[in-house]
Design a protein around this motif. Structure first.
Motif, PDB file in Angstrom:
ATOM      1  N   LEU A 182       0.855  -1.178   0.000  1.00 55.01           N
ATOM      2  CA  LEU A 182       0.000   0.000   0.000  1.00 55.01           C
ATOM      3  C   LEU A 182       0.895   1.234   0.000  1.00 55.01           C
ATOM      4  O   LEU A 182       1.594   1.509   0.972  1.00 55.01           O
ATOM      5  CB  LEU A 182      -0.919  -0.001   1.219  1.00 55.01           C
ATOM      6  N   ILE A 183       0.890   1.945  -1.111  1.00 47.86           N
ATOM      7  CA  ILE A 183       1.711   3.154  -1.255  1.00 47.86           C
ATOM      8  C   ILE A 183       0.777   4.325  -1.500  1.00 47.86           C
ATOM      9  O   ILE A 183       0.175   4.443  -2.573  1.00 47.86           O
ATOM     10  CB  ILE A 183       2.710   3.015  -2.423  1.00 47.86           C
ATOM     11  N   GLY A 184       0.632   5.169  -0.487  1.00 44.02           N
ATOM     12  CA  GLY A 184      -0.328   6.259  -0.608  1.00 44.02           C
ATOM     13  C   GLY A 184      -1.736   5.694  -0.696  1.00 44.02           C
ATOM     14  O   GLY A 184      -2.115   4.793   0.050  1.00 44.02           O
ATOM     15  N   PRO A 185      -2.514   6.177  -1.653  1.00 41.94           N
ATOM     16  CA  PRO A 185      -3.915   5.728  -1.731  1.00 41.94           C
ATOM     17  C   PRO A 185      -4.111   4.418  -2.481  1.00 41.94           C
ATOM     18  O   PRO A 185      -5.211   3.863  -2.463  1.00 41.94           O
ATOM     19  CB  PRO A 185      -4.589   6.881  -2.491  1.00 41.94           C
ATOM     20  N   TRP A 186      -3.063   3.913  -3.147  1.00 42.79           N
ATOM     21  CA  TRP A 186      -3.231   2.769  -4.041  1.00 42.79           C
ATOM     22  C   TRP A 186      -2.313   1.608  -3.686  1.00 42.79           C
ATOM     23  O   TRP A 186      -1.289   1.778  -3.024  1.00 42.79           O
ATOM     24  CB  TRP A 186      -2.948   3.167  -5.491  1.00 42.79           C
ATOM     25  N   GLN A 187      -2.681   0.437  -4.191  1.00 40.30           N
ATOM     26  CA  GLN A 187      -1.862  -0.752  -4.018  1.00 40.30           C
ATOM     27  C   GLN A 187      -0.903  -0.929  -5.196  1.00 40.30           C
ATOM     28  O   GLN A 187      -1.198  -0.546  -6.325  1.00 40.30           O
ATOM     29  CB  GLN A 187      -2.740  -2.003  -3.915  1.00 40.30           C
ATOM     30  N   LEU A 188       0.240  -1.538  -4.878  1.00 36.29           N
ATOM     31  CA  LEU A 188       1.201  -1.936  -5.905  1.00 36.29           C
ATOM     32  C   LEU A 188       1.616  -3.371  -5.649  1.00 36.29           C
ATOM     33  O   LEU A 188       2.018  -3.718  -4.538  1.00 36.29           O
ATOM     34  CB  LEU A 188       2.444  -1.038  -5.876  1.00 36.29           C
ATOM     35  N   HIS A 189       1.499  -4.208  -6.676  1.00 32.68           N
ATOM     36  CA  HIS A 189       2.034  -5.563  -6.597  1.00 32.68           C
ATOM     37  C   HIS A 189       3.428  -5.536  -7.232  1.00 32.68           C
ATOM     38  O   HIS A 189       3.565  -5.127  -8.392  1.00 32.68           O
ATOM     39  CB  HIS A 189       1.135  -6.547  -7.349  1.00 32.68           C
ATOM     40  N   PRO A 190       4.461  -5.929  -6.492  1.00 35.87           N
ATOM     41  CA  PRO A 190       5.826  -5.850  -7.021  1.00 35.87           C
ATOM     42  C   PRO A 190       6.008  -6.524  -8.383  1.00 35.87           C
ATOM     43  O   PRO A 190       6.861  -6.103  -9.164  1.00 35.87           O
ATOM     44  CB  PRO A 190       6.656  -6.561  -5.935  1.00 35.87           C
ATOM     45  N   LEU A 191       5.203  -7.531  -8.679  1.00 41.33           N
ATOM     46  CA  LEU A 191       5.328  -8.216  -9.960  1.00 41.33           C
ATOM     47  C   LEU A 191       5.101  -7.265 -11.139  1.00 41.33           C
ATOM     48  O   LEU A 191       5.656  -7.453 -12.221  1.00 41.33           O
ATOM     49  CB  LEU A 191       4.332  -9.382 -10.025  1.00 41.33           C
ATOM     50  N   THR A 192       4.319  -6.208 -10.910  1.00 41.73           N
ATOM     51  CA  THR A 192       4.044  -5.244 -11.987  1.00 41.73           C
ATOM     52  C   THR A 192       5.300  -4.489 -12.397  1.00 41.73           C
ATOM     53  O   THR A 192       5.365  -3.946 -13.498  1.00 41.73           O
ATOM     54  CB  THR A 192       2.976  -4.226 -11.553  1.00 41.73           C
ATOM     55  N   LEU A 193       6.293  -4.445 -11.508  1.00 42.11           N
ATOM     56  CA  LEU A 193       7.529  -3.731 -11.840  1.00 42.11           C
ATOM     57  C   LEU A 193       8.215  -4.349 -13.054  1.00 42.11           C
ATOM     58  O   LEU A 193       8.962  -3.664 -13.762  1.00 42.11           O
ATOM     59  CB  LEU A 193       8.472  -3.729 -10.633  1.00 42.11           C
ATOM     60  N   LEU A 194       7.962  -5.640 -13.315  1.00 41.73           N
ATOM     61  CA  LEU A 194       8.518  -6.266 -14.514  1.00 41.73           C
ATOM     62  C   LEU A 194       7.968  -5.602 -15.777  1.00 41.73           C
ATOM     63  O   LEU A 194       8.687  -5.443 -16.764  1.00 41.73           O
ATOM     64  CB  LEU A 194       8.209  -7.764 -14.531  1.00 41.73           C
ATOM     65  N   PHE A 195       6.695  -5.226 -15.747  1.00 36.91           N
ATOM     66  CA  PHE A 195       6.110  -4.521 -16.888  1.00 36.91           C
ATOM     67  C   PHE A 195       6.744  -3.142 -17.045  1.00 36.91           C
ATOM     68  O   PHE A 195       7.011  -2.685 -18.161  1.00 36.91           O
ATOM     69  CB  PHE A 195       4.597  -4.387 -16.719  1.00 36.91           C
ATOM     70  N   GLY A 196       6.982  -2.467 -15.910  1.00 39.16           N
ATOM     71  CA  GLY A 196       7.637  -1.169 -15.969  1.00 39.16           C
ATOM     72  C   GLY A 196       9.036  -1.266 -16.526  1.00 39.16           C
ATOM     73  O   GLY A 196       9.455  -0.431 -17.341  1.00 39.16           O
ATOM     74  N   LEU A 197       9.776  -2.300 -16.108  1.00 40.93           N
ATOM     75  CA  LEU A 197      11.136  -2.498 -16.616  1.00 40.93           C
ATOM     76  C   LEU A 197      11.114  -2.806 -18.106  1.00 40.93           C
ATOM     77  O   LEU A 197      11.912  -2.255 -18.879  1.00 40.93           O
ATOM     78  CB  LEU A 197      11.805  -3.645 -15.852  1.00 40.93           C
ATOM     79  N   SER A 198      10.196  -3.663 -18.528  1.00 43.10           N
ATOM     80  CA  SER A 198      10.096  -4.018 -19.946  1.00 43.10           C
ATOM     81  C   SER A 198       9.799  -2.784 -20.792  1.00 43.10           C
ATOM     82  O   SER A 198      10.417  -2.572 -21.846  1.00 43.10           O
ATOM     83  CB  SER A 198       8.999  -5.066 -20.144  1.00 43.10           C
ATOM     84  N   GLY A 199       8.862  -1.955 -20.332  1.00 45.01           N
ATOM     85  CA  GLY A 199       8.536  -0.744 -21.077  1.00 45.01           C
ATOM     86  C   GLY A 199       9.717   0.204 -21.174  1.00 45.01           C
ATOM     87  O   GLY A 199       9.991   0.782 -22.239  1.00 45.01           O
ATOM     88  N   THR A 200      10.452   0.355 -20.085  1.00 45.40           N
ATOM     89  CA  THR A 200      11.618   1.249 -20.077  1.00 45.40           C
ATOM     90  C   THR A 200      12.698   0.766 -21.046  1.00 45.40           C
ATOM     91  O   THR A 200      13.309   1.562 -21.763  1.00 45.40           O
ATOM     92  CB  THR A 200      12.185   1.354 -18.651  1.00 45.40           C
ATOM     93  N   LEU A 201      12.927  -0.538 -21.080  1.00 49.42           N
ATOM     94  CA  LEU A 201      13.921  -1.082 -22.002  1.00 49.42           C
ATOM     95  C   LEU A 201      13.501  -0.893 -23.455  1.00 49.42           C
ATOM     96  O   LEU A 201      14.348  -0.708 -24.339  1.00 49.42           O
ATOM     97  CB  LEU A 201      14.150  -2.571 -21.716  1.00 49.42           C
ATOM     98  N   MET A 202      12.201  -0.920 -23.716  1.00 49.16           N
ATOM     99  CA  MET A 202      11.727  -0.750 -25.092  1.00 49.16           C
ATOM    100  C   MET A 202      12.008   0.649 -25.629  1.00 49.16           C
ATOM    101  O   MET A 202      12.270   0.820 -26.816  1.00 49.16           O
ATOM    102  CB  MET A 202      10.226  -1.054 -25.180  1.00 49.16           C
ATOM    103  N   ILE A 203      11.933   1.670 -24.770  1.00 49.59           N
ATOM    104  CA  ILE A 203      12.099   3.040 -25.264  1.00 49.59           C
ATOM    105  C   ILE A 203      13.535   3.542 -25.129  1.00 49.59           C
ATOM    106  O   ILE A 203      13.815   4.706 -25.419  1.00 49.59           O
ATOM    107  CB  ILE A 203      11.135   4.005 -24.553  1.00 49.59           C
ATOM    108  N   SER A 204      14.445   2.663 -24.701  1.00 51.17           N
ATOM    109  CA  SER A 204      15.850   3.067 -24.588  1.00 51.17           C
ATOM    110  C   SER A 204      16.436   3.348 -25.967  1.00 51.17           C
ATOM    111  O   SER A 204      16.230   2.586 -26.910  1.00 51.17           O
ATOM    112  CB  SER A 204      16.650   1.958 -23.900  1.00 51.17           C
ATOM    113  N   LYS A 205      17.176   4.445 -26.100  1.00 51.28           N
ATOM    114  CA  LYS A 205      17.864   4.745 -27.362  1.00 51.28           C
ATOM    115  C   LYS A 205      19.316   4.285 -27.351  1.00 51.28           C
ATOM    116  O   LYS A 205      19.960   4.202 -28.390  1.00 51.28           O
ATOM    117  CB  LYS A 205      17.807   6.256 -27.658  1.00 51.28           C
ATOM    118  N   THR A 206      19.832   4.011 -26.167  1.00 54.61           N
ATOM    119  CA  THR A 206      21.238   3.607 -26.071  1.00 54.61           C
ATOM    120  C   THR A 206      21.406   2.096 -26.159  1.00 54.61           C
ATOM    121  O   THR A 206      22.487   1.598 -26.455  1.00 54.61           O
ATOM    122  CB  THR A 206      21.852   4.104 -24.749  1.00 54.61           C
ATOM    123  N   LEU A 207      20.337   1.362 -25.880  1.00 55.65           N
ATOM    124  CA  LEU A 207      20.391  -0.092 -25.958  1.00 55.65           C
ATOM    125  C   LEU A 207      20.172  -0.521 -27.397  1.00 55.65           C
ATOM    126  O   LEU A 207      19.085  -0.335 -27.960  1.00 55.65           O
ATOM    127  CB  LEU A 207      19.319  -0.716 -25.047  1.00 55.65           C
TER     128      LEU A 207
END
Length: 212
Positions: A182-207
């Motif tokens: 529970l972070i502030g008003p909403w819940q976060l499941h740590p497993l979702t961070l994999l989606f965040g990491l995947s999205g970040t790697l997709m928009i990388s210009k240096t990779l």
């Protein structure tokens, strides 16, 4: 009063007539993605694991269609701007929206989870748009692009595999790995961070990843 017949340059269904064999495979990719979204929604209503696994199985099926459409286009020398746009639109559905829908169905439905899932899809859309406008420059006059900037969106098949494995272990819904924070008003499941990491790697210009 008679209806004028269409001119030779404006025949009914002329766009469909212009499709090549590779485009049919691309549409197969899109169909798998839409099927995955429908099955994810059906799972939420029925809680039938069979529907969840079928939704997950459509991701590698879409990947197979995605691989073959490019190879067929090069083999038959039918590569076109239309084909590239079709491919990107299909990829958004199969490797962007469908994995996010499956993640939501698996229990990644907290407020912060939704933010990360939306971020993941937006990164996928941005990555494909950038690829389309830079493909000609990256190919350097060759028949195909030599490398990817950022990870290709079909790598999200790995995320679907993780979700399918979690389901096979009974670790979806309230039993998700890592629990819920529970972070502030909403819940976060740590497993979702994999989606965040995947999205970040997709928009990388240096990779830069060589395209074989």
């Amino acid at each position: 009063m008679t209806t004028p017949s269409p001119s030779p340059g404006r025949r009914h269904f002329s766009m469909i007539r212009e499709f090549h064999l590779a485009d049919v495979f691309t549409l197969g990719n899109a169909a798998c993605g839409v099927g995955g979204v429908f099955l994810a929604m059906a799972f939420m209503a029925s809680q039938s694991l069979a529907q969840f696994f079928w939704a997950a199985a459509l991701a590698p099926a879409a990947f197979i269609f995605d691989v073959f459409d490019g190879r067929i286009a090069r083999w038959r020398q039918t590569q076109s701007a239309l084909g590239r746009e079709l491919d990107s639109l299909a990829d958004v559905i199969s490797f962007g929206v469908a994995p996010a829908a499956l993640g939501f169905a698996a229990g990644l439905s907290g407020g912060w989870d939704c933010v990360l899932l939306v971020y993941f899809v937006c990164c996928g859309v941005s990555r494909l748009a950038r690829y389309n406008v830079t493909a000609e420059a990256l190919s350097e006059g060759a028949n195909k692009v030599k490398y990817f900037e950022g990870t290709p969106i079909p790598t999200s098949v790995v995320l679907v595999g993780v979700l399918a494995y979690a389901a096979s272990q009974g670790r979806i819904g309230d039993a998700l790995w890592g629990g819920a924070w529970l972070i502030g008003p909403w819940q976060l499941h740590p497993l979702t961070l994999l989606f965040g990491l995947s999205g970040t790697l997709m928009i990388s210009k240096t990779l830069r990843i060589p395209k074989f």
